[in-house]
Design an enzyme around this catalytic site. Sequence first.
Site, PDB file in Angstrom:
ATOM      1  N   LYS A   1     -55.214  25.033 -41.785  1.00 55.98           N
ATOM      2  CA  LYS A   1     -53.806  24.915 -42.598  1.00 55.98           C
ATOM      3  C   LYS A   1     -53.995  25.202 -43.863  1.00 55.98           C
ATOM      4  O   LYS A   1     -55.068  24.732 -44.399  1.00 55.98           O
ATOM      5  CB  LYS A   1     -53.238  23.433 -41.960  1.00 55.98           C
ATOM      6  CG  LYS A   1     -54.069  22.392 -42.388  1.00 55.98           C
ATOM      7  CD  LYS A   1     -53.439  21.816 -44.162  1.00 55.98           C
ATOM      8  CE  LYS A   1     -54.445  20.835 -44.454  1.00 55.98           C
ATOM      9  NZ  LYS A   1     -54.526  20.505 -45.705  1.00 55.98           N
TER      10      LYS A   1
ATOM     11  N   ASP B   1     -53.917  14.447 -40.227  1.00 56.02           N
ATOM     12  CA  ASP B   1     -53.664  15.773 -40.106  1.00 56.02           C
ATOM     13  C   ASP B   1     -53.748  16.369 -38.540  1.00 56.02           C
ATOM     14  O   ASP B   1     -53.335  17.538 -38.561  1.00 56.02           O
ATOM     15  CB  ASP B   1     -54.478  16.659 -40.831  1.00 56.02           C
ATOM     16  CG  ASP B   1     -54.269  16.368 -42.479  1.00 56.02           C
ATOM     17  OD1 ASP B   1     -53.120  16.001 -42.660  1.00 56.02           O
ATOM     18  OD2 ASP B   1     -54.813  16.806 -43.402  1.00 56.02           O
TER      19      ASP B   1
HETATM   20  P1  ATP Z   1     -58.726  17.769 -44.840  1.00 56.40           P
HETATM   21  O1  ATP Z   1     -57.938  18.996 -45.426  1.00 56.40           O
HETATM   22  O2  ATP Z   1     -58.098  17.326 -43.484  1.00 56.40           O
HETATM   23  O3  ATP Z   1     -59.068  16.911 -45.654  1.00 56.40           O
HETATM   24  P2  ATP Z   1     -61.284  19.005 -45.027  1.00 56.40           P
HETATM   25  O4  ATP Z   1     -61.067  20.585 -44.844  1.00 56.40           O
HETATM   26  O5  ATP Z   1     -61.145  18.593 -46.477  1.00 56.40           O
HETATM   27  O6  ATP Z   1     -60.121  18.320 -44.036  1.00 56.40           O
HETATM   28  P3  ATP Z   1     -63.376  18.691 -42.945  1.00 56.40           P
HETATM   29  O7  ATP Z   1     -63.901  20.251 -43.108  1.00 56.40           O
HETATM   30  O8  ATP Z   1     -62.313  18.587 -41.946  1.00 56.40           O
HETATM   31  O9  ATP Z   1     -62.593  18.598 -44.373  1.00 56.40           O
HETATM   32  O10 ATP Z   1     -64.272  17.920 -42.879  1.00 56.40           O
HETATM   33  C1  ATP Z   1     -64.647  16.807 -43.723  1.00 56.40           C
HETATM   34  C2  ATP Z   1     -65.865  15.724 -43.485  1.00 56.40           C
HETATM   35  O11 ATP Z   1     -65.806  15.748 -41.789  1.00 56.40           O
HETATM   36  C3  ATP Z   1     -67.422  16.840 -43.420  1.00 56.40           C
HETATM   37  O12 ATP Z   1     -68.054  15.877 -44.310  1.00 56.40           O
HETATM   38  C4  ATP Z   1     -67.891  16.629 -42.112  1.00 56.40           C
HETATM   39  O13 ATP Z   1     -69.155  15.920 -42.124  1.00 56.40           O
HETATM   40  C5  ATP Z   1     -67.071  15.792 -41.202  1.00 56.40           C
HETATM   41  N1  ATP Z   1     -66.645  16.323 -39.832  1.00 56.40           N
HETATM   42  C6  ATP Z   1     -66.518  15.746 -38.509  1.00 56.40           C
HETATM   43  N2  ATP Z   1     -66.145  16.674 -37.488  1.00 56.40           N
HETATM   44  C7  ATP Z   1     -66.116  17.674 -38.224  1.00 56.40           C
HETATM   45  C8  ATP Z   1     -65.649  19.152 -37.631  1.00 56.40           C
HETATM   46  N3  ATP Z   1     -65.556  19.274 -36.373  1.00 56.40           N
HETATM   47  N4  ATP Z   1     -65.796  20.162 -38.595  1.00 56.40           N
HETATM   48  C9  ATP Z   1     -66.070  19.880 -39.918  1.00 56.40           C
HETATM   49  N5  ATP Z   1     -66.393  18.846 -40.361  1.00 56.40           N
HETATM   50  C10 ATP Z   1     -66.564  17.710 -39.520  1.00 56.40           C
END
Ligand code: ATP
Length: 282
Positions: free
Chosen positions: A9, A135
């Site tokens: 997203k 989210d």
């Molecule tokens: P958001 O935009 O919701 O804040 P994000 O894109 O910043 O999400 P993600 O990549 O979803 O961040 O993940 C952040 C943390 O979550 C990472 O440090 C990772 O270790 C942990 N994590 C747990 N499950 C997952 C997964 N399925 N994929 C990626 N990271 C994950």
Amino acid sequence: MIYETAPAKINLTLDTLYKRDDGYHEVEMIMTTIDINDRLTFETREDGEIVIDVEHNFVPSDHRNLAYKAAKLMQDKYNIKQGVTISLEKSIPISAGLAGGSSDAAATFRGLNELWGINDSLEALSELASEIGSDISFCIYGKTALCRGRGEQLTHLPKPPSAWVVVAKPDIGVSTPEIYGALDLNETIEVPTKACLEALETGDYEMLCQSLGNSLESVTMHLYPEVEKLKNTMQNSGVDAALMSGSGPTVYGFVQKERQAKQVYNALMGCCNDVFIARLLG
Ligand code: ATP
């Protein structure tokens, strides 16, 4: 075996309204879906275990994985005795502001709803999902929505006009709690949520480009100047609009022609490893 794709997203807007008694910030944000996808497969296990098969240095394969949390919640809520092996192929950059983990969790709710023959509604799954992350409710549907509360209260919106999106993530990871911790609500910019809603209602691309806004952008840029540098490079390379997504550090830019998208992509390739050309799916 069940297959699901988990799209990333982006935030068209993100407004932080106030800090609530429960410690979360009340937000108002418009999110839409782009075609950078993780891929998941789900296979039943008779031993009741939840096993995550993922090969990635920064993604845990144990109970910390959001897909694991989703599967556990499904097992408990619907009293399921079977287990599952979830194979997860990541394409969405990690800790990027693209909700990769949330989208994997959402794909797990949808996949297990089918694999385990639960057949509950997306509304019910979306409500259940809010127990493990803000989210995920949005990601259950994908599409485009105005998200309020912690992000879990959804109003669906028309899909955005078609556009190419160039997505670039600097070679750093940003933690969402860190950015909210550094946020000063007295110093936030005005976010043009109303104008963005109108742009979506009328399908007006130019107006959409003028009504993007994220009140976390300056907070992340202050802590990580490379985000501002990347946004400047993107703007100078000819995008119609650029914005940081979520709490960052990913920055995206809109253009209307594929040729322009390639030009922007080439300009950014020297700056960071993660650069993608995608489409708005909304
Ligand atoms: P958001 O935009 O919701 O804040 P994000 O894109 O910043 O999400 P993600 O990549 O979803 O961040 O993940 C952040 C943390 O979550 C990472 O440090 C990772 O270790 C942990 N994590 C747990 N499950 C997952 C997964 N399925 N994929 C990626 N990271 C994950």
